[in-house]
Design a protein around this motif. Structure first.
Motif, mmCIF file in Angstrom:
data_model
loop_
_atom_site.group_PDB
_atom_site.id
_atom_site.type_symbol
_atom_site.label_atom_id
_atom_site.label_comp_id
_atom_site.label_asym_id
_atom_site.label_seq_id
_atom_site.Cartn_x
_atom_site.Cartn_y
_atom_site.Cartn_z
ATOM 1 N N THR A 65 70.042 72.299 51.931
ATOM 2 C CA THR A 65 69.879 73.180 50.772
ATOM 3 C C THR A 65 69.932 72.396 49.468
ATOM 4 N N THR A 66 70.048 71.069 49.578
ATOM 5 C CA THR A 66 70.019 70.197 48.400
ATOM 6 C C THR A 66 69.002 69.095 48.664
ATOM 7 N N PHE A 67 68.870 68.186 47.697
ATOM 8 C CA PHE A 67 67.910 67.101 47.842
ATOM 9 C C PHE A 67 68.509 65.850 48.489
ATOM 10 N N GLY A 68 69.695 65.952 49.047
ATOM 11 C CA GLY A 68 70.272 64.806 49.731
ATOM 12 C C GLY A 68 71.098 63.938 48.805
ATOM 13 N N ALA A 69 71.363 62.712 49.269
ATOM 14 C CA ALA A 69 72.210 61.782 48.515
ATOM 15 C C ALA A 69 71.915 60.367 49.003
ATOM 16 N N SER A 70 72.496 59.402 48.333
ATOM 17 C CA SER A 70 72.299 58.001 48.696
ATOM 18 C C SER A 70 73.492 57.505 49.498
ATOM 19 N N GLY A 71 73.196 56.942 50.664
ATOM 20 C CA GLY A 71 74.248 56.405 51.518
ATOM 21 C C GLY A 71 73.691 56.103 52.897
ATOM 22 N N PRO A 72 74.445 55.395 53.743
ATOM 23 C CA PRO A 72 73.991 55.131 55.115
ATOM 24 C C PRO A 72 73.693 56.447 55.830
ATOM 25 N N TYR A 73 72.644 56.463 56.653
ATOM 26 C CA TYR A 73 72.187 57.732 57.217
ATOM 27 C C TYR A 73 73.252 58.405 58.074
ATOM 28 N N LYS A 74 74.059 57.632 58.789
ATOM 29 C CA LYS A 74 75.099 58.250 59.608
ATOM 30 C C LYS A 74 76.129 58.965 58.739
ATOM 31 N N THR A 75 76.431 58.359 57.592
ATOM 32 C CA THR A 75 77.354 58.991 56.656
ATOM 33 C C THR A 75 76.764 60.293 56.111
ATOM 34 N N LEU A 76 75.473 60.241 55.793
ATOM 35 C CA LEU A 76 74.819 61.432 55.263
ATOM 36 C C LEU A 76 74.754 62.547 56.291
ATOM 37 N N PHE A 77 74.459 62.228 57.522
ATOM 38 C CA PHE A 77 74.385 63.256 58.560
ATOM 39 C C PHE A 77 75.735 63.962 58.713
ATOM 40 N N GLU A 78 76.782 63.188 58.658
ATOM 41 C CA GLU A 78 78.116 63.788 58.779
ATOM 42 C C GLU A 78 78.445 64.606 57.529
ATOM 43 N N PHE A 79 78.122 64.071 56.361
ATOM 44 C CA PHE A 79 78.443 64.734 55.095
ATOM 45 C C PHE A 79 77.730 66.085 54.989
ATOM 46 N N PHE A 80 76.468 66.140 55.432
ATOM 47 C CA PHE A 80 75.688 67.364 55.310
ATOM 48 C C PHE A 80 75.771 68.272 56.542
ATOM 49 N N GLY A 81 76.612 67.916 57.494
ATOM 50 C CA GLY A 81 76.867 68.822 58.611
ATOM 51 C C GLY A 81 75.918 68.726 59.772
ATOM 52 N N PHE A 82 75.299 67.582 59.964
ATOM 53 C CA PHE A 82 74.425 67.390 61.123
ATOM 54 C C PHE A 82 75.198 66.582 62.163
ATOM 55 N N THR A 83 76.097 67.295 62.821
ATOM 56 C CA THR A 83 76.958 66.686 63.838
ATOM 57 C C THR A 83 77.046 67.626 65.025
ATOM 58 N N VAL A 84 77.474 67.075 66.156
ATOM 59 C CA VAL A 84 77.689 67.900 67.344
ATOM 60 C C VAL A 84 78.716 68.987 67.047
ATOM 61 N N ASP A 85 79.807 68.607 66.390
ATOM 62 C CA ASP A 85 80.872 69.577 66.098
ATOM 63 C C ASP A 85 80.372 70.722 65.218
ATOM 64 N N ALA A 86 79.562 70.399 64.240
ATOM 65 C CA ALA A 86 79.052 71.438 63.338
ATOM 66 C C ALA A 86 78.143 72.416 64.075
ATOM 67 N N ILE A 87 77.345 71.889 65.010
ATOM 68 C CA ILE A 87 76.450 72.755 65.780
ATOM 69 C C ILE A 87 77.272 73.658 66.706
ATOM 70 N N VAL A 88 78.280 73.063 67.334
ATOM 71 C CA VAL A 88 79.161 73.844 68.213
ATOM 72 C C VAL A 88 79.847 74.953 67.420
ATOM 73 N N GLU A 89 80.346 74.607 66.257
ATOM 74 C CA GLU A 89 81.043 75.590 65.420
ATOM 75 C C GLU A 89 80.108 76.739 65.039
ATOM 76 N N ALA A 90 78.865 76.403 64.663
ATOM 77 C CA ALA A 90 77.901 77.435 64.287
ATOM 78 C C ALA A 90 77.590 78.346 65.469
ATOM 79 N N ALA A 91 77.429 77.733 66.647
ATOM 80 C CA ALA A 91 77.113 78.522 67.851
ATOM 81 C C ALA A 91 78.266 79.449 68.220
ATOM 82 N N GLU A 92 79.465 78.946 68.105
ATOM 83 C CA GLU A 92 80.635 79.755 68.486
ATOM 84 C C GLU A 92 80.904 80.882 67.495
ATOM 85 N N SER A 93 80.384 80.750 66.290
ATOM 86 C CA SER A 93 80.627 81.778 65.281
ATOM 87 C C SER A 93 79.708 82.981 65.441
ATOM 88 N N LEU A 94 78.715 82.855 66.318
ATOM 89 C CA LEU A 94 77.742 83.943 66.486
ATOM 90 C C LEU A 94 78.331 85.103 67.280
#
Length: 660
Positions: free
Chosen positions: A631-660
């Motif tokens: 929902t933003t234009f991103g940020a500058s940093g190593p891609y793994k850091t960015l994926f975690e910062f913006f919520g592209f992780t296994v845990d985040a997906i699990v959390e979203a699925a469990e909230s349904l």
């Protein structure tokens, strides 16, 4: 100017003015002013055969100022292209007519390219000239110039103002495209008035600096001078040529001639009447053309047919003397990529280790470069990053026209137009490449690919916030949604080697739809469940026993994350289906039964995961699901850091699925 030439030129003017007046819409200024230029070119300098509009060795003519379409339609009618009739001219700008507001490729016989956006026709003309030069280097033998023709483009001040023309002409001069001839209808008028309000540069000097031979005709009504300039252009075998021809917009209409009001509105009935009187036309009857004009155009047609007949005899001898070249010619112009690639084990290779899809794509290109010899393309100065270089196939240049690697320079917009032109010419399958975020620069030409049904391939690397350190200016967010929104356009974002191969297979076998292949910078693990089902756009990558409790949908690099989330959810007792959706556009083309099988309506708990804009994903996750995206234009940093910062992780997906 003799009587019949004058009459034939005025026939173009009168037909154009009458059609625009009947439609109560259109642009009469260009046809009235440029009619002598077009007549002289088509009648005395251009090799074409109305009886066979697809003759391979015809000269190409592009009306870059597509708003002046009635000029082209009048010519096509008078030369009897296809089955164009007087009734078709009377239906100008009407629904389903053969004479739409701007020329449309595949719609009207004799139209070589869809031209509406000013300057685009100039870029496509450069592409056609590149195709001619390359194919000539491949096929011509001593005494047998089987590919030997010119590309002409006619445009006005607007085409010269648009930046795309400068981009394209700069490259054309560098490449020494001597069979490219630009006819500049210079009338110094734009919609808002005199071009002096915004356009005062010396265009001739600009073109000279690009490497063009520059010529000038003081009076566009002097067809002898126009003809002499065209022949001078042909005589220069080292440079493309640019002919400035001074004209008066709306010529022949006393109340409109030389005025901005002649540009984009009908002349008005009284002005049409006065125009015909001024031109010495013998009848006020709308769409009237004297019999002697029809007879003259028939003579011209017959002479043009003889040109092709001469070529046909030469080509027959060529085929007899060089049977291997005949076979190669057919492979170029009628390439069957489906037969070449469908069961090609070397092409369909499963990945063995984590690898960036841009690297996989580069390997694919170099796997098929010999079996698909008419594959030719390149990048906007990014081939080492895009992995789009064909090894050992040479660089196309002024001195090496046989090279198959194009160096477009940092010119994304012109690159798209040039790629279109290469394919419109026939004989080549072109591809162009840049970073995905810079697809913003190329998008207008991708749109033209879609409209024209030209199946060009767009290779876009650095596909998401995975770009990392370069930050928001280089991280595409909304671009994927933009291309998905385009009709007749396929966008692949593959998750591994198999899906990347499917993307290239789909692109190369497409007949009428362009394809974008959107690729990662970072390495992705091979997915055990990936398959040729990717050709259906979306498919079940990993399933569960029975009806799933929930569905995870992902593309590209996020498929691996979704697979990890699926494993965690299953450990918690959930039944989860993982759907990979590499091409939403093709998935939508599948049957309702297939789509229901992949995404059953009664499974409403759904999560989509894509490290780009969530726009459009509501169609698949529904009101009870969740879309994980940017929902933003991103940020500058190593891609793994960015994926975690913006919520592209296994845990985040699990959390979203469990909230349904």
């Amino acid at each position: 100017m003799n009587h019949i030439d004058n009459l034939s030129i005025n026939a173009i003017r009168v037909l154009s003015a009458d059609a625009i007046q009947k439609a109560k819409s259109g642009h009469p200024g260009l046809p009235l002013g440029a009619a002598p230029i077009a007549y002289e070119l088509w009648a005395h300098h251009m090799n074409h055969n109305p009886a066979n509009p697809d003759w391979r060795n015809r000269d190409r003519f592009i009306l870059s100022g597509g708003h002046g379409s009635m000029l082209l339609y009048s010519l096509l009618y008078l030369y009897r292209y296809g089955d164009m009739t007087l009734d078709d001219l009377k239906e100008f700008r009407r629904l389903d007519s053969k004479t739409p507001g701007h020329p449309e490729y595949r719609h009207t016989v004799g139209v070589e390219a869809t031209t509406g956006p000013l300057g685009a026709g100039m870029g496509m003309a450069v592409g056609m000239a590149i195709a001619e030069k390359h194919l000539a280097s491949v096929f011509n033998k001593e005494g047998y110039p089987v590919i030997d023709h010119y590309t002409y483009a006619l445009g006005g001040d607007g085409c010269m103002m648009e930046g795309i023309s400068s981009e394209a002409f700069s490259l054309a001069g560098t490449l020494g495209l001597s069979k490219l001839i630009i006819l500049y209808d210079s009338n110094n008028i734009s919609i808002e008035g005199s071009t002096d309000i915004a356009f005062t540069e010396d265009v001739q000097k600009r073109m000279e600096s690009f490497g063009f031979q520059t010529l000038e005709v003081a009076d566009g009504n002097d067809i002898d001078a126009v003809g002499k300039a065209i022949e001078e252009a042909k005589a220069d075998t080292e440079h493309p040529s640019f002919i400035t021809i001074h004209t008066e917009i709306g010529y022949g209409c006393p109340n409109k001639q030389g005025k901005a009001s002649a540009h984009g509105e009908p002349l008005g009935e009284e002005n049409v009447k006065e125009m015909k009187e001024t031109l010495g036309w013998t009848s006020q009857e709308p769409f009237y053309v004297p019999d002697e004009v029809y007879a003259h155009y028939k003579e011209l047609r017959d002479a043009l047919a003889e040109k092709e007949e001469e070529w046909n005899k030469m080509y027959a001898e060529y085929c007899e003397k060089f049977p291997e070249m005949k076979e190669l010619m057919e492979q170029y112009f009628e390439c069957d990529c489906e037969a070449i690639l469908k069961d090609n084990e070397e092409f369909w290779k499963r990945g063995e280790k984590p690898e960036a899809t841009r690297a996989i794509s580069g390997r694919i290109l170099n796997t098929i470069k010999d079996s698909v010899p008419n594959l030719m393309g390149g990048s906007a100065d990014l081939a080492p990053s895009n992995k789009t270089y064909l090894n050992d196939k040479g660089d196309f240049s002024a001195d090496c026209p046989s090279g198959r690697n194009m160096h477009f320079g940092v010119r994304e917009l012109a690159m798209g137009a040039i790629g279109n032109g290469m394919m419109l010419h026939g004989g080549l399958h072109s591809y162009v490449a840049t970073f995905f975020v810079f697809s913003d620069y190329i998008k207008p030409m991708a749109r033209l690919s879609s409209i024209m049904k030209v199946p060009m391939t767009y290779v876009y690397s650095h596909d998401s916030i995975g770009v990392g350190e370069d930050g928001p200016t280089h991280e595409p967010i909304e671009q994927l949604a933009m291309f998905r929104a385009m009709p007749n356009f396929h966008v692949f974002r593959p998750c591994d080697a198999v899906e990347t191969e499917a993307a290239w297979y789909s692109a190369l076998t497409s007949k009428e739809t362009p394809t974008a292949i959107v690729l990662t910078r970072q390495n992705l693990a091979p997915m055990a469940g990936s398959s040729k089902d990717a050709l259906k756009g979306g498919y079940i990558l990993e399933d569960c026993e029975g009806t799933p409790d929930m569905i995870l949908i992902a593309t590209g690099s996020e498929v691996e994350l979704a697979a990890g989330a699926k494993s965690v959810l299953e450990e918690k007792g959930k039944k989860v289906r993982l759907v990979s959706m590499p091409c939403v556009d093709i998935f939508e083309e599948q049957t309702d039964e297939y789509k229901e099988r992949v995404l059953p309506k009664d499974v409403t708990k759904r999560v989509s995961v894509e490290a780009l804009s969530t726009f459009g994903w509501d169609r698949y996750v529904g009101p009870e699901g969740k879309a994980i995206g940017m929902t933003t234009f991103g940020a500058s940093g190593p891609y793994k850091t960015l994926f975690e910062f913006f919520g592209f992780t296994v845990d985040a997906i699990v959390e979203a699925a469990e909230s349904l």
